[in-house]
Design a protein around this motif. Structure first.
Motif: not given
Lengths: 285, 283
Positions: A104-106, A163, A111, A192, A101-102, A98-99, A188-189
């Protein structure tokens, strides 16, 4: 990531060697005592000789205390060990998944709410976990998950530090690498999953080792949320065993050795990554 | 959505409880549900907390512990790191030995030291008796004058390897030629430490000071297992007081006031340390 090299420092010499010897005695004497007492089946003899030389050098070598500890129905050692392994394994799995993934988006996403989210994450780094345990306990009561594995896993998964460590790593990935993958048609995924995550192995092992140490030492939270041996982890079991077998030092020390050995073995296997993980939190780079 | 799981968990498991603890601190919330609904009681919890001598005792103990253990542990870690950074035989062995205490859970360390501190004839008392005669012993954990010091000693033993490893990495970041230049200029061992090593560890020291102090303020496990805050409140800490009031006595509202206060103390100390150390750097 900082590494501790085998490079020769300065100022070797007999003084340094003597100091190293004193340090070794300071660390090993209490451990030697733990092992020696654990091998002595005669509790009365332990009490009489507890400060004497023979509580540091074994005269008898018996595994009786160990068999008693492992077979104690009130304190199922193997169950505790299994609980700790399960909690550690699942915490690490979800925390890393989870951390990362988050993060990588950040770090790489576009966003709008990235800024406020980063502030939220950095702010939650400042909250000591100890000051949250009471409302967390009430919430666990509302959710009906007191005395379960979930309740011991969740707080480790919701981990701002994890994170943050991934975020630091992902922001430093070369732009060209991400761009090239995008041109090759990676989503994008996929970028990652197939590029960023495999490259972040040092961060994964750092988080794994730091969280292992955290869970291995966890006490306040598991004491509050476990009610009996069924879901209790080893660290709390040691304390419970200690208070319910007061004065049976042979058995208490056998329990302690049984806990120390897996940790020391684990360390010997991952020694290099272990040292790098601890120092990576301290020294930049 | 890749962001969702982590953010939802962070919101429900960290941010929401944080907000709840502030809310609870103004209520008479209990741990187990009661027929009477929870009421808002204003600042009563805080007033009661500041009027409780045991709370002040806990706060004082926590500060005394942090003030004693931080310099002691950092000096010990730095000394060991410098020894293990020097060219000595069997260095790999010594390094492994120095890390072992970190691998033992605090509860195991506490059990070991319960034996070390045993009265009247445990290992440490045997040493005392060697010097002071066979009828003398120190009630390490049971006497209010030595209990907190005994906790300091075992805590430093248990966690010094962590700071030692960070110092070791810090020492290796200091360029070797600085030492060579200092030696050429005739610097003695102490001068090399004073003018090369110590300034070279500046940033490491700031980090170490902050994490060690904050870690010390959270003192709980070893106290709960060995002394339960006793004798006579001599080893009770802020977290132990919060645990007793909120969990054992089920007064969540009251204990939340303690938790909020603890959060403010930790933030203030971290901020003060940061500001003071940064100013020093500017000077």
């Amino acid at each position: 990531m900082a590494k501790i090299s085998q490079r020769t420092g300065r100022g070797g010499g007999s003084l340094a060697l003597a100091c190293a010897g004193v340090m070794t005695l300071g660390v090993l004497l209490p451990l030697l005592m733990m092992v020696t007492i654990s091998l002595n089946p005669d509790e009365q003899d332990i009490m009489v000789s507890i400060g004497a030389l023979r509580s540091f050098i074994p005269e008898v070598v018996s595994l009786q205390n160990y068999f008693e500890v492992w077979a104690d129905p009130a304190h199922p050692f193997l169950r505790y060990l299994g609980n700790t392994l399960l909690i550690t394994g699942l915490t690490l799995l979800f925390s890393i998944l989870f951390n990362s993934m988050a993060a990588f988006v950040l770090a790489q996403g576009t966003l709008r709410i990235r800024g406020p989210l980063m502030i939220l994450i950095l702010a939650s780094l400042a909250i000591p976990a100890e000051s949250l345990v009471l409302p967390q306990l009430i919430m666990a009561g509302w959710a009906g998950i007191i005395d379960t594995y979930q309740v011991q896993i969740l707080p480790g998964v919701a981990n701002a530090m994890s994170i943050f460590l991934f975020y630091q790593f992902f922001t430093r990935l070369p732009k060209e690498l991400i761009e090239a993958a995008r041109i090759d048609g990676f989503s994008f995924f996929q970028i990652f999953r197939y590029i960023a995550l495999p490259l972040s192995k040092p961060v994964v092992s750092a988080i794994a080792i730091l969280q292992f140490l955290e869970i291995w030492n966890a006490y306040l939270w598991p004491v509050m949320v476990t009610r009996g041996p069924e879901h209790r982890p080893l660290s709390v079991a040691m304390s419970a065993y200690f208070s319910s077998n007061l004065q049976s030092w042979g058995n208490i020390m056998a329990f302690a050795v049984s806990m120390a050995i897996p940790a020391i073995l684990f360390f010997l296997v991952v020694q290099k990554q272990f040292i790098a993980s601890v120092t990576s939190t301290g020294v930049k780079g | 959505m890749m962001l969702l799981p982590a953010v939802v968990l962070l919101l429900t498991i960290v941010i929401l409880p944080f907000a709840l603890s502030i809310y609870f601190s103004f209520t008479d919330q209990r741990l187990t549900p009661r027929p009477i609904p929870t009421r808002i009681v204003g600042l009563t919890n805080f007033a009661r907390m500041f009027a409780d001598p045991l709370f002040w005792k806990a706060l004082a103990n926590t500060f005394v512990f942090a003030i004693l253990v931080t310099p002691f542990q950092l000096a010990l870690s730095l000394a060991v790191a410098m020894i293990l950074n020097a060219a000595i035989p069997f260095r790999a062995f010594f390094r492994t030995v120095a890390i072992i205490p970190l691998l033992l859970p605090m509860t195991v360390v506490a059990a070991i030291w319960a034996v070390m501190y045993r009265i009247p004839n445990g290992p440490l008392n045997s040493v005392v008796q060697m010097f002071a005669g066979s009828s003398v012993y120190v009630d390490w954990l049971g006497s209010s004058s030595t209990a907190l010091l005994s906790i300091v000693l075992l805590s430093a033993w248990a966690t010094f390897p962590y700071q030692m490893l960070i110092y070791l990495a810090g020492l290796q970041e200091i360029p070797q030629d600085l030492y060579e230049a200092a030696t050429l200029d005739g610097a003695k061992r102490w001068q090399r430490f004073r003018y090369v090593t110590w300034p070279g560890l500046r940033n490491v020291n700031i980090f170490q000071l902050i994490i060690t102090t904050i870690g010390a303020l959270k003192l709980f496990t070893q106290v709960d297992m060995l002394t339960k805050g006793g004798p006579n409140g001599a080893t009770t800490t802020v977290i132990h007081y919060m645990y007793q009031q909120g969990f054992l006595s089920q007064k969540v509202g009251y204990a939340s006031a303690v938790a909020v206060f603890f959060f403010l103390v930790v933030c203030t100390i971290a901020l003060i340390q940061r500001v003071v150390l940064r100013n020093e750097e500017g000077a």
